[in-house]
Design a protein around this motif. Structure first.
Motif, PDB file in Angstrom:
ATOM      1  N   VAL A 154       0.868  -1.658   0.093  1.00 51.12           N
ATOM      2  CA  VAL A 154       0.156   0.041  -0.304  1.00 51.12           C
ATOM      3  C   VAL A 154       1.013   1.650   0.198  1.00 51.12           C
ATOM      4  O   VAL A 154       0.382   2.292  -0.693  1.00 51.12           O
ATOM      5  N   TYR A 155       2.094   1.172   1.030  1.00 55.29           N
ATOM      6  CA  TYR A 155       2.166   2.434   0.968  1.00 55.29           C
ATOM      7  C   TYR A 155       3.424   2.478  -0.482  1.00 55.29           C
ATOM      8  O   TYR A 155       3.737   3.843  -0.495  1.00 55.29           O
ATOM      9  N   VAL A 156       3.897   1.804  -0.944  1.00 53.54           N
ATOM     10  CA  VAL A 156       4.785   2.279  -2.658  1.00 53.54           C
ATOM     11  C   VAL A 156       3.715   2.753  -3.858  1.00 53.54           C
ATOM     12  O   VAL A 156       4.131   3.023  -4.562  1.00 53.54           O
ATOM     13  N   GLY A 157       2.587   1.429  -3.807  1.00 55.56           N
ATOM     14  CA  GLY A 157       1.688   1.277  -4.713  1.00 55.56           C
ATOM     15  C   GLY A 157       1.236   2.918  -4.990  1.00 55.56           C
ATOM     16  O   GLY A 157      -0.022   3.236  -4.280  1.00 55.56           O
ATOM     17  N   ASP A 158       0.777   2.988  -7.000  1.00 49.91           N
ATOM     18  CA  ASP A 158      -0.570   3.381  -7.084  1.00 49.91           C
ATOM     19  C   ASP A 158      -2.097   2.339  -6.943  1.00 49.91           C
ATOM     20  O   ASP A 158      -2.535   3.636  -7.486  1.00 49.91           O
ATOM     21  N   ARG A 159      -1.307   1.572  -6.922  1.00 51.16           N
ATOM     22  CA  ARG A 159      -2.394   0.184  -7.336  1.00 51.16           C
ATOM     23  C   ARG A 159      -1.610  -0.744  -7.217  1.00 51.16           C
ATOM     24  O   ARG A 159      -0.519  -0.997  -7.027  1.00 51.16           O
ATOM     25  N   VAL A 160      -3.100  -1.520  -5.605  1.00 54.70           N
ATOM     26  CA  VAL A 160      -2.539  -2.697  -5.452  1.00 54.70           C
ATOM     27  C   VAL A 160      -3.357  -3.595  -6.067  1.00 54.70           C
ATOM     28  O   VAL A 160      -4.492  -3.920  -6.119  1.00 54.70           O
ATOM     29  N   VAL A 161      -2.260  -4.744  -6.417  1.00 53.50           N
ATOM     30  CA  VAL A 161      -3.171  -5.964  -7.396  1.00 53.50           C
ATOM     31  C   VAL A 161      -2.486  -7.415  -5.811  1.00 53.50           C
ATOM     32  O   VAL A 161      -1.808  -7.853  -6.210  1.00 53.50           O
ATOM     33  N   VAL A 162      -4.360  -8.258  -5.586  1.00 54.97           N
ATOM     34  CA  VAL A 162      -3.959  -8.944  -4.894  1.00 54.97           C
ATOM     35  C   VAL A 162      -4.066 -10.566  -5.682  1.00 54.97           C
ATOM     36  O   VAL A 162      -5.346 -10.450  -6.219  1.00 54.97           O
ATOM     37  N   LEU A 163      -3.287 -11.309  -5.535  1.00 57.71           N
ATOM     38  CA  LEU A 163      -3.288 -12.828  -6.298  1.00 57.71           C
ATOM     39  C   LEU A 163      -3.783 -13.430  -5.233  1.00 57.71           C
ATOM     40  O   LEU A 163      -3.690 -13.670  -4.065  1.00 57.71           O
ATOM     41  N   ASN A 164      -4.840 -14.956  -5.725  1.00 57.55           N
ATOM     42  CA  ASN A 164      -5.274 -15.921  -5.347  1.00 57.55           C
ATOM     43  C   ASN A 164      -4.096 -16.774  -4.942  1.00 57.55           C
ATOM     44  O   ASN A 164      -2.894 -16.522  -5.323  1.00 57.55           O
ATOM     45  N   ARG A 165      -4.491 -17.641  -3.832  1.00 60.30           N
ATOM     46  CA  ARG A 165      -3.580 -18.631  -3.761  1.00 60.30           C
ATOM     47  C   ARG A 165      -3.835 -19.118  -4.765  1.00 60.30           C
ATOM     48  O   ARG A 165      -4.526 -19.434  -5.686  1.00 60.30           O
ATOM     49  N   SER A 166      -2.724 -20.373  -4.609  1.00 61.60           N
ATOM     50  CA  SER A 166      -2.291 -20.205  -6.652  1.00 61.60           C
ATOM     51  C   SER A 166      -3.225 -21.539  -6.809  1.00 61.60           C
ATOM     52  O   SER A 166      -3.887 -22.722  -5.708  1.00 61.60           O
ATOM     53  N   PRO A 167      -3.020 -21.682  -8.338  1.00 63.02           N
ATOM     54  CA  PRO A 167      -2.664 -20.959  -9.259  1.00 63.02           C
ATOM     55  C   PRO A 167      -3.478 -19.614  -8.976  1.00 63.02           C
ATOM     56  O   PRO A 167      -4.402 -19.154  -8.629  1.00 63.02           O
ATOM     57  N   ALA A 168      -2.281 -18.811  -9.365  1.00 63.47           N
ATOM     58  CA  ALA A 168      -2.754 -17.270  -9.456  1.00 63.47           C
ATOM     59  C   ALA A 168      -3.440 -17.373 -10.381  1.00 63.47           C
ATOM     60  O   ALA A 168      -3.637 -17.259 -11.600  1.00 63.47           O
ATOM     61  N   ARG A 169      -4.626 -15.876  -9.990  1.00 63.62           N
ATOM     62  CA  ARG A 169      -5.753 -14.853 -10.942  1.00 63.62           C
ATOM     63  C   ARG A 169      -5.395 -13.297 -10.093  1.00 63.62           C
ATOM     64  O   ARG A 169      -4.761 -13.628  -8.557  1.00 63.62           O
ATOM     65  N   VAL A 170      -5.640 -12.791 -10.708  1.00 63.73           N
ATOM     66  CA  VAL A 170      -6.272 -11.355 -10.106  1.00 63.73           C
ATOM     67  C   VAL A 170      -7.225 -11.276  -9.037  1.00 63.73           C
ATOM     68  O   VAL A 170      -8.463 -12.453  -9.914  1.00 63.73           O
ATOM     69  N   HIS A 171      -6.904 -11.577  -8.092  1.00 64.82           N
ATOM     70  CA  HIS A 171      -8.151 -11.521  -6.571  1.00 64.82           C
ATOM     71  C   HIS A 171      -8.669 -10.594  -6.333  1.00 64.82           C
ATOM     72  O   HIS A 171     -10.132 -10.014  -6.500  1.00 64.82           O
ATOM     73  N   ALA A 172      -8.137  -9.511  -6.815  1.00 69.79           N
ATOM     74  CA  ALA A 172      -8.331  -7.636  -6.483  1.00 69.79           C
ATOM     75  C   ALA A 172      -7.509  -7.145  -7.034  1.00 69.79           C
ATOM     76  O   ALA A 172      -6.473  -7.342  -7.364  1.00 69.79           O
ATOM     77  N   ASP A 173      -8.149  -5.664  -7.636  1.00 72.40           N
ATOM     78  CA  ASP A 173      -7.276  -4.205  -7.848  1.00 72.40           C
ATOM     79  C   ASP A 173      -7.984  -3.586  -7.091  1.00 72.40           C
ATOM     80  O   ASP A 173      -8.171  -2.902  -7.720  1.00 72.40           O
ATOM     81  N   LEU A 174      -6.584  -2.934  -6.335  1.00 72.17           N
ATOM     82  CA  LEU A 174      -7.298  -1.799  -5.572  1.00 72.17           C
ATOM     83  C   LEU A 174      -6.218  -0.803  -6.095  1.00 72.17           C
ATOM     84  O   LEU A 174      -5.128  -0.118  -5.794  1.00 72.17           O
ATOM     85  N   PRO A 175      -6.852   0.506  -6.586  1.00 73.39           N
ATOM     86  CA  PRO A 175      -6.239   1.936  -6.558  1.00 73.39           C
ATOM     87  C   PRO A 175      -6.042   2.484  -5.055  1.00 73.39           C
ATOM     88  O   PRO A 175      -7.245   2.256  -3.890  1.00 73.39           O
ATOM     89  N   VAL A 176      -5.026   3.255  -5.242  1.00 72.89           N
ATOM     90  CA  VAL A 176      -4.292   3.865  -3.954  1.00 72.89           C
ATOM     91  C   VAL A 176      -4.753   5.220  -4.170  1.00 72.89           C
ATOM     92  O   VAL A 176      -4.179   5.889  -4.766  1.00 72.89           O
ATOM     93  N   SER A 177      -5.565   5.529  -3.084  1.00 72.43           N
ATOM     94  CA  SER A 177      -5.683   7.172  -2.962  1.00 72.43           C
ATOM     95  C   SER A 177      -5.310   7.877  -2.419  1.00 72.43           C
ATOM     96  O   SER A 177      -5.583   8.571  -1.795  1.00 72.43           O
ATOM     97  N   LEU A 178      -3.973   7.807  -2.375  1.00 75.88           N
ATOM     98  CA  LEU A 178      -2.871   8.449  -0.747  1.00 75.88           C
ATOM     99  C   LEU A 178      -2.357   9.413  -2.479  1.00 75.88           C
ATOM    100  O   LEU A 178      -2.394   9.465  -3.065  1.00 75.88           O
ATOM    101  N   PRO A 179      -1.617  10.658  -1.385  1.00 72.95           N
ATOM    102  CA  PRO A 179      -1.255  12.180  -2.463  1.00 72.95           C
ATOM    103  C   PRO A 179       0.260  11.207  -2.749  1.00 72.95           C
ATOM    104  O   PRO A 179       1.022   9.680  -2.042  1.00 72.95           O
ATOM    105  N   ALA A 180       0.736  11.171  -3.821  1.00 73.74           N
ATOM    106  CA  ALA A 180       2.140  11.022  -4.432  1.00 73.74           C
ATOM    107  C   ALA A 180       2.651  11.336  -3.887  1.00 73.74           C
ATOM    108  O   ALA A 180       4.127  10.206  -3.549  1.00 73.74           O
ATOM    109  N   VAL A 181       3.137  11.882  -2.667  1.00 70.43           N
ATOM    110  CA  VAL A 181       4.520  12.569  -2.283  1.00 70.43           C
ATOM    111  C   VAL A 181       3.939  11.626  -0.615  1.00 70.43           C
ATOM    112  O   VAL A 181       3.092  12.106  -0.228  1.00 70.43           O
ATOM    113  N   ARG A 182       5.113  10.638   0.447  1.00 74.27           N
ATOM    114  CA  ARG A 182       4.596  10.028   0.803  1.00 74.27           C
ATOM    115  C   ARG A 182       5.482   9.834   1.945  1.00 74.27           C
ATOM    116  O   ARG A 182       6.792  10.035   1.367  1.00 74.27           O
ATOM    117  N   ASP A 183       4.951   9.685   3.026  1.00 73.17           N
ATOM    118  CA  ASP A 183       6.589   9.330   4.120  1.00 73.17           C
ATOM    119  C   ASP A 183       5.714   8.733   4.795  1.00 73.17           C
ATOM    120  O   ASP A 183       4.579   8.804   5.474  1.00 73.17           O
TER     121      ASP A 183
END
Lengths: 264, 280
Positions: A196-225
């Protein structure tokens, strides 16, 4: 732009690591890929890097299909101590891939020095990797990727083997590199906070075999600390949500548009 | 045990130079004692087959170190016997390194080739090289050609097999890195595979050196030889000149020790980075 459609890979022993994974990464975006350990995150990265040929599906980078290793792609491996060559100085390690770019020795050295400066190691060029701490070594491998000027940078759990303080410094370094160079970055991690901290977007994968489980946009400001961002209510909400999804929780309708799931 | 505790005790007192000198002294002590004992025993027994070391040393100096100062005191005889031997040994060793390393790299990077050829190579390696010398006498011209061939056939195996092993066991992350940054085949060889195989290549080289020294002498013991240390040995044997026989034996020991020491020093220097890298 990186486009992955129906990516499937089963290893020779029959283990199915990826099963019809779809993912689109627009230029300049930093996408964190997170999932339970052993879910096929590394397989996804290695397929994207062209290091292994997937058994099914299509990968294109800027419209061109990925067959072998694409020309404008750089990889930062988790195991920096084995990915840097101990017999080359730090500068030569950073400059080595530039030989493929048909640059003169002076140009290669200048590019290596510039990259080392941008990761905060202006004086390390003449040293050998093993003379540096683990965090500094990982900075060197990031510098090597930067000097290569790729359009896509792949990072395979890059901060998995450094201590917590170094890890935070390196996360900030990646954010800074991402802002300054407008580079497209695909970062694989098993650390929920980090995704979450570094991403513009977080893609969560399923347990193996992997598929995209969820795709979440991160609406935090670009400059983070590290302090402020981590106490931001949006950060707290997202990390809880990602944590729930990684543990196999179902998507909440309307929580986030999961565009990757539309195709399947 | 006593020597070790003694060494530790004195080391604490001296500076680094003094410590090094004392270390050398302690290591040389058994040798000095052995030579002194040998000298005493041979003088007491007065056997013609076992001349005292002092007589051997005098003979060595007369034979090889009685030359003019501008030749570093090496005599003409030294040039006639030592130089041809060493020349052949180094020629054989150099060719073994070139061919062994090239073939070893090729084999090490091709799993199939290695799987097919390894039993054959191991078979060739275990044949005692001296037994092939009679074959080489028939196959090649007598003299230098046959001798160099014998040296190569003994020295090439440890280099080839060790290089193949080193080239095969390159760290997979290093290979993936080379692949991800699209290094060309030549660049992979030069910057990744050869440096990574170097420790094993050196291990093979040390084995090859001692084998080359053995075969150097052995090939000169056979008919068709007109110079070299082995020739000098057979010559002295036919004249029952025991001091000369012993001189050649001692010289071979000194040469073997000297070359091994030089090789170790070179190896340590070149591999210092590898070792530190492996530790860190």
């Amino acid at each position: 732009m990186l486009q992955i459609t129906g990516l499937t890979h089963s290893y020779a022993d029959g283990h199915l690591a990826l099963d019809g994974l779809d993912l689109t990464v627009p230029d300049g975006e930093l996408v964190s890929i997170v999932g339970p350990s052993g879910c096929g995150k590394s397989t996804l990265l290695r397929c994207t890097a062209g290091l292994i040929r997937p058994t099914g599906g299509r990968l294109t980078l800027n419209g061109a299909p990925i067959g072998g290793v694409p020309d404008d792609l750089a990889v930062v491996f988790q195991d920096y101590s084995r990915s840097l060559f101990p017999w080359l100085t730090v500068r030569d390690n950073v400059a080595l891939p530039l030989r493929r770019r048909g640059k003169s020795r002076a140009e290669r050295r200048a590019a290596a020095q510039e990259a080392l400066e941008s990761v905060g190691l202006p004086d390390a060029g003449r040293k050998y990797p093993w003379q540096l701490s683990g965090g500094m070594q990982q900075r060197v491998s990031i510098a090597r990727a930067l000097a290569y000027r790729p359009s896509l940078m792949l990072m395979d759990e890059p901060f998995g083997s450094v201590d917590a303080q170094t890890r935070e410094d390196l996360e900030d370094l990646v954010l800074q590199v991402h802002r300054n160079e407008k580079m497209t970055i695909l970062l694989v991690t098993h650390d929920i906070d980090e995704s979450v901290y570094v991403g513009d977007r977080v893609v969560v994968l399923n347990r193996s075999p992997a598929r995209v489980h969820a795709d979440l946009p991160v609406s935090l400001p670009a400059v983070r600390d590290q302090i402020g961002t981590r106490s931001d209510p949006e950060f707290v909400r997202l990390r809880a949500e990602v944590g729930r999804l990684v543990r196999g929780g179902a998507k909440v309708a309307g929580a986030a548009p999961a565009d990757a799931d539309r195709g399947t | 045990m006593t020597a070790a505790t003694l060494g530790a005790g004195t080391a604490r007192r001296g500076g680094p130079a003094g410590r090094a000198a004392r270390g050398l002294l302690h290591r040389l002590l058994p040798l000095v004692l052995l030579i002194a004992g040998w000298e005493a025993a041979t003088r007491a027994s007065d056997s013609p087959f076992f001349p005292p070391p002092s007589q051997i040393v005098r003979r060595m100096r007369d034979m090889w170190l009685s030359g003019p100062a501008n030749h570093l005191y090496f005599s003409a005889e030294a040039g006639d016997s030592i130089m041809p031997s060493l020349g052949r040994m180094f020629l054989g060793l150099a060719l073994s390194v070139v061919v062994g390393v090239l073939l070893g790299l090729a084999l090490g990077r091709s799993e199939q080739a290695l799987a097919y050829l390894e039993p054959l190579l191991q078979f060739c390696r275990v044949i005692p090289p001296p037994t092939l010398v009679p074959v080489f006498i028939v196959l090649f011209d007598l003299g230098t050609q046959m001798q160099v061939a014998s040296i190569i056939f003994s020295a090439i195996w440890p280099i080839l097999l060790n290089t193949a092993d080193g080239a095969r066991s390159v760290d997979p992350v290093q290979m993936a890195t080379a692949q991800a940054f699209r290094l060309s085949a030549v660049q992979r060889l030069r910057f990744v595979i050869i440096p990574s195989a170097l420790p094993k290549i050196f291990a093979g080289l040390r084995l090859a050196l001692s084998l080359a020294l053995i075969l150097m002498v052995f090939s000169e013991l056979l008919p068709g030889t007109s110079d070299g240390l082995g020739f000098e040995l057979t010559n002295a044997q036919s004249q029952s000149d025991l001091p000369t026989i012993w001189s050649v034996i001692v010289l071979l020991g000194i040469l073997g020790y000297l070359f091994n020491t030089i090789l170790l020093a070179v190896e340590r220097r070149i591999l210092a980075k590898h070792r530190a890298g492996a530790k860190g």
